[in-house]
Write a protein that holds these residues in place. Structure first.
Motif, PDB file in Angstrom:
ATOM      1  N   TRP A 199       0.819  -1.215   0.000  1.00 19.31           N
ATOM      2  CA  TRP A 199       0.000   0.000   0.000  1.00 19.31           C
ATOM      3  C   TRP A 199       0.847   1.256   0.000  1.00 19.31           C
ATOM      4  O   TRP A 199       0.394   2.313  -0.421  1.00 19.31           O
ATOM      5  N   LYS A 200       2.112   1.135   0.468  1.00 20.27           N
ATOM      6  CA  LYS A 200       2.970   2.311   0.536  1.00 20.27           C
ATOM      7  C   LYS A 200       3.163   2.908  -0.850  1.00 20.27           C
ATOM      8  O   LYS A 200       3.074   4.114  -1.031  1.00 20.27           O
ATOM      9  N   GLY A 201       3.439   2.071  -1.814  1.00 20.80           N
ATOM     10  CA  GLY A 201       3.742   2.575  -3.134  1.00 20.80           C
ATOM     11  C   GLY A 201       2.554   2.509  -4.093  1.00 20.80           C
ATOM     12  O   GLY A 201       2.707   2.720  -5.286  1.00 20.80           O
ATOM     13  N   TRP A 202       1.400   2.178  -3.552  1.00 18.56           N
ATOM     14  CA  TRP A 202       0.243   1.953  -4.410  1.00 18.56           C
ATOM     15  C   TRP A 202      -0.048   3.191  -5.246  1.00 18.56           C
ATOM     16  O   TRP A 202       0.039   4.303  -4.755  1.00 18.56           O
ATOM     17  N   PRO A 203      -0.356   3.124  -6.497  1.00 19.62           N
ATOM     18  CA  PRO A 203      -0.627   1.931  -7.291  1.00 19.62           C
ATOM     19  C   PRO A 203       0.605   1.256  -7.868  1.00 19.62           C
ATOM     20  O   PRO A 203       0.457   0.356  -8.681  1.00 19.62           O
ATOM     21  N   PHE A 204       1.800   1.739  -7.513  1.00 24.24           N
ATOM     22  CA  PHE A 204       2.974   1.052  -8.052  1.00 24.24           C
ATOM     23  C   PHE A 204       3.325  -0.126  -7.164  1.00 24.24           C
ATOM     24  O   PHE A 204       3.159  -0.057  -5.951  1.00 24.24           O
ATOM     25  N   SER A 205       3.841  -1.147  -7.736  1.00 24.25           N
ATOM     26  CA  SER A 205       4.151  -2.322  -6.933  1.00 24.25           C
ATOM     27  C   SER A 205       5.586  -2.290  -6.437  1.00 24.25           C
ATOM     28  O   SER A 205       6.101  -3.287  -5.965  1.00 24.25           O
ATOM     29  N   TYR A 206       6.286  -1.170  -6.573  1.00 23.01           N
ATOM     30  CA  TYR A 206       7.665  -1.120  -6.111  1.00 23.01           C
ATOM     31  C   TYR A 206       7.888   0.106  -5.239  1.00 23.01           C
ATOM     32  O   TYR A 206       7.009   0.943  -5.114  1.00 23.01           O
TER      33      TYR A 206
END
Lengths: 336, 436
Positions: B429-436
């Motif tokens: 969830w930290k980087g959401w919507p990125f998965s990294y």
């Protein structure tokens, strides 16, 4: 609990007692050495200190007891044709064949555990692997405890409690049998390390990746190491179960589960990766234990009953203060 | 200070803060409030469903606290310093027996107490000994003496590393068991143990305690609490102090030195961290925690026998650390709650399933599959009787099996434990919507 019985009561005089103590020390040392070799083979093959040895050894010994005493496994349609008649001890050839099957069982168990729990962890830190085996030991233990909880699991000793007389000293046949077993195991392991598989294992012990690059099937070496290790510790557990060792011809609920932990000082003394070290370590530790048990026995009330069982740990602590890598182990080269 | 994403630090103070973000501060405060309300409401408020936090759950939760204190110490030694010890049970035992020697009382039975040093050579079987001192003496002394014993054995322990240390500490456990067998006047009978001093706060040896923890009643004339609630709050307060100390330790010079040794001992030494010195410190602090935890555990239980401090207890701490997640306080707390409540949960579950045996339906089928109640043709692996030997095994025997399997499963699939699972979830969830 756990204290070796003082055998010297029936004979007197300094020399017979000394001789009996010496033989007892050699016999116990043989058993410690067999178990130590089981630890060392697993460590050489897979770089794992196998805390699950005790559980596997006891399971193997229980298998032997079930085969001989109950006349076959439960849930099986056929009974063991080589079991002795109920209530009698087996003859030596039958006993040997049953022993052979118990070893096969132990080896298969070791291989399965290796494949399920150890193989996925290859390349992880040494400690993680050791803790995995600790988890296995914790998981196997209750089954062993349960199997021994209802009745004494007798092991069927072909020579019962018979003794030979030598200079007024009684030499139990079980002690001699343990020594013969240690000699056979030591010889077999030495022979193994000269064979094709043994050379492969030595290569793997040296460097797993380099060995694989040379075309050695490292997975198979792992399997063999665990199978051999499990079989060896089972031999030790079975021979330790024969009277006049304290379990008195049974698989003991008190002593067998901690047998492997009592062998840890042996492999510390001998070094985790040295097979002759396991032999010397076993003989030294067991002699210290047995001689302390015999010649300090007048102070039992101060030292506490069963004090001889902690002698190995005290010896281990003292040795480690002087030589942190044991007497025969190779010193680890530390790099940044 | 920001509401903040984890790992997004805007100042150095924030980086070294105990709760770096408002969110963590809020979560900690909420947890405190939640626990307090749950415990207060427990028993009085019927609105709280029994399965969530009924009165029957308070005692198991209270029992977790001493283990949590000891586990914090184990985390300092193994998680922070990286020294794998299997002797934690030994140090807990040292603490517990210090507590009973200082705080316990003789049973007042037929036999009088003869201290060990006087009994030497007389070899009389003596009664149980204890000085009857108050808790503010025996509790700190339990920790201090355990730490001293830790320093005493450290010459052997700091020299060796890795597996050798694990083996040395296994030896310690067995030596400790033998010493307990040698000292029945302090340890009581080897099998059945002896009584521990009750958790009561007294100024000196007076009859009525200043703060009574063993009877229902008003506290400070303000709030009516039951016995269990009082004990919970008392132990919980100690736990909070120990947690704060453990958390702060990691932020100090000593804590950084310990972590450096864990990450690479040779590199730490090259940078000027005296390795053996700091290992000794780590050992002493860890033993201090173990001593306090052991003393509290034994006195909360009331009766403990030497065999309770066997190797299995040490393995329990390994399980706590691995299941929770090594090196973090939150992980340790998760692990200790999970591991210590697991037997209780399994026991309750078995009891509940046993009640559903004949109810028909899916649950009944599952119950029939798992349980054996002694009828003909049953084949389930779990016996409903807690004492019957032989196959099927009782719940008490299945518990270690579950620990063992969980150690293996967590190490293979999730080496960072429950805390690692949470980190994965958070990072998603930290980087959401990125998965990294």
């Amino acid at each position: 609990m756990g204290d070796l019985l003082l055998l010297a009561q029936d004979s007197s005089g300094f020399f017979p007692i000394f001789l009996q103590t010496l033989v007892k020390g050699l016999a116990l040392g043989s058993i410690y050495a067999i178990m130590g070799i089981g630890f060392v083979i697993v460590f050489k093959g897979t770089q794992v200190l196998n805390f699950a040895s005790g559980g596997m050894a006891m399971a193997g010994a229980l298998f032997m007891s079930i085969m001989i005493n109950d006349g076959g496994l439960p849930f099986m349609p056929w009974s063991n044709p080589l079991a002795p008649a109920a209530g009698t001890d087996p003859s030596i050839p039958r006993w040997l064949i049953n022993l052979f099957f118990a070893l096969i069982f132990a080896a298969i168990m070791g291989m399965i555990l290796e494949r399920v729990a150890i193989r996925p962890m290859v390349g992880q830190p040494l400690f993680s692997m050791a803790v995995i085996t600790l988890g296995l030991e914790t998981a196997i233990g209750p089954f062993n405890r349960d199997a021994t909880s209802q009745a004494a699991r007798t092991l069927g000793v072909p020579w019962k409690l018979e003794q030979w007389k030598l200079f007024d000293a009684g030499i139990p046949k079980s002690y001699v049998a343990a020594m013969i077993a240690a000699a056979v195991c030591f010889g077999a392991v030495n022979f193994f390390f000269r064979s094709r598989f043994g050379v492969a294992m030595r290569a793997v012990a040296f460097d797993q990746e380099a060995a694989q690059a040379q075309g050695i099937n490292v997975g198979r070496v792992f399997s063999i190491a665990w199978g051999l290790g499990a079989a060896l510790v089972t031999v030790a557990a079975i021979f330790y179960g024969m009277g006049p060792f304290p379990p008195q011809g049974t698989v003991s609920q008190e002593i067998h589960p901690i047998l492997a932990f009592r062998v840890l000082p042996v492999i510390i003394l001998g070094g985790l990766d040295s097979i002759p070290g396991a032999l010397y370590g076993g003989l030294m530790i067991a002699s210290a234990e047995v001689f302390a048990g015999q010649y300090l026995s007048q102070w039992t009330k101060i030292l506490g009953a069963g004090y001889s069982t902690i002698v190995p740990y005290l010896v281990m602590l003292i040795v480690l203060l002087v030589r942190p890598y044991g007497l025969f182990g190779t010193e680890e080269i530390r790099r940044v | 200070m920001s509401f903040g994403r984890p790992h997004l630090r805007t100042s150095y103070e924030q980086d070294s803060a105990i709760f770096p973000t408002w969110w963590q501060k809020g979560a900690a405060a909420f947890a405190l409030l939640f626990i307090t309300l749950m415990v207060l409401g427990n028993g009085a408020a019927a609105a709280i469903p029994n399965w969530l936090f009924g009165a029957t759950w308070l005692a198991p939760f209270t029992l977790v606290i001493p283990f949590a204190i000891a586990a914090l110490g184990y985390n300092i030694l193994t998680g922070v310093t990286g020294q794998v010890s299997l002797g934690h049970a030994f140090f807990m035992g040292v603490g517990a027996y210090t507590a009973v020697a200082l705080g316990g009382k003789g049973d007042g039975g037929a036999k009088a107490c003869i201290p060990f040093h006087e009994n030497l050579g007389l070899l009389e079987s003596a009664g149980e000994c204890g000085l009857g001192l108050p808790i503010w003496i025996w509790l700190p002394m339990a920790g201090v003496l355990a730490a001293l014993v830790g320093i005493l054995v450290s010459p052997a322990a700091v020299k060796v590393r890795g597996l050798y240390l694990a083996i040395v500490t296994v030896g310690l456990t067995f030596i400790g068991l033998h010493i307990a067998r040698m000292l029945p006047e302090y340890a009581g009978d080897y099998e059945s143990g002896r009584k521990w001093p009750k958790l009561d706060i007294r100024l000196w040896k007076e009859e009525t305690p200043s703060i009574d923890l063993n009877e229902d009643g008003k506290w400070f004339g303000l709030i009516h609490l039951t016995e269990e609630q009082k004990q919970f709050f008392f132990l919980f307060a100690i736990l909070l102090v120990m947690m704060a100390f453990a958390k702060n330790l990691v932020r100090t010079r000593t804590g950084r030195a310990l972590q450096a040794i864990r990450d690479r001992d040779v590199a730490a030494e090259v940078m000027g961290v005296p390795e053996q010195h700091y290992k000794r410190i780590g050992f002493a602090i860890s033993s201090f925690y173990a001593g306090i935890g052991g003393a509290l555990w034994a006195s909360y239980q009331g009766r403990v026998s030497p065999i309770d401090f066997s190797l299995l207890l040490s393995v329990e701490f390994v399980a706590i650390l691995l299941i929770g997640g090594a090196g973090t306080i939150a992980g340790t707390m998760l692990g200790v709650t999970f591991v210590e409540l697991l037997p209780k949960v399994v026991e309750r579950l078995t009891g509940w399933l046993a009640g559903e045996l004949d109810s028909g339906g899916v649950i009944s089928t599952i119950a029939n599959f798992l349980l054996t109640s002694g009828q003909q043709g049953d084949f389930g692996p779990v016996s409903t009787s807690p004492t019957a030997p032989g196959w099927p095994m009782s719940v008490f025997l299945w518990n270690p099996v579950i620990y063992g399997v969980l150690i293996v499963v967590f190490l293979i699939f999730e080496p960072h434990g429950l805390f690692g699972i949470w980190l994965k979830f958070r990072n998603y969830w930290k980087g959401w919507p990125f998965s990294y």
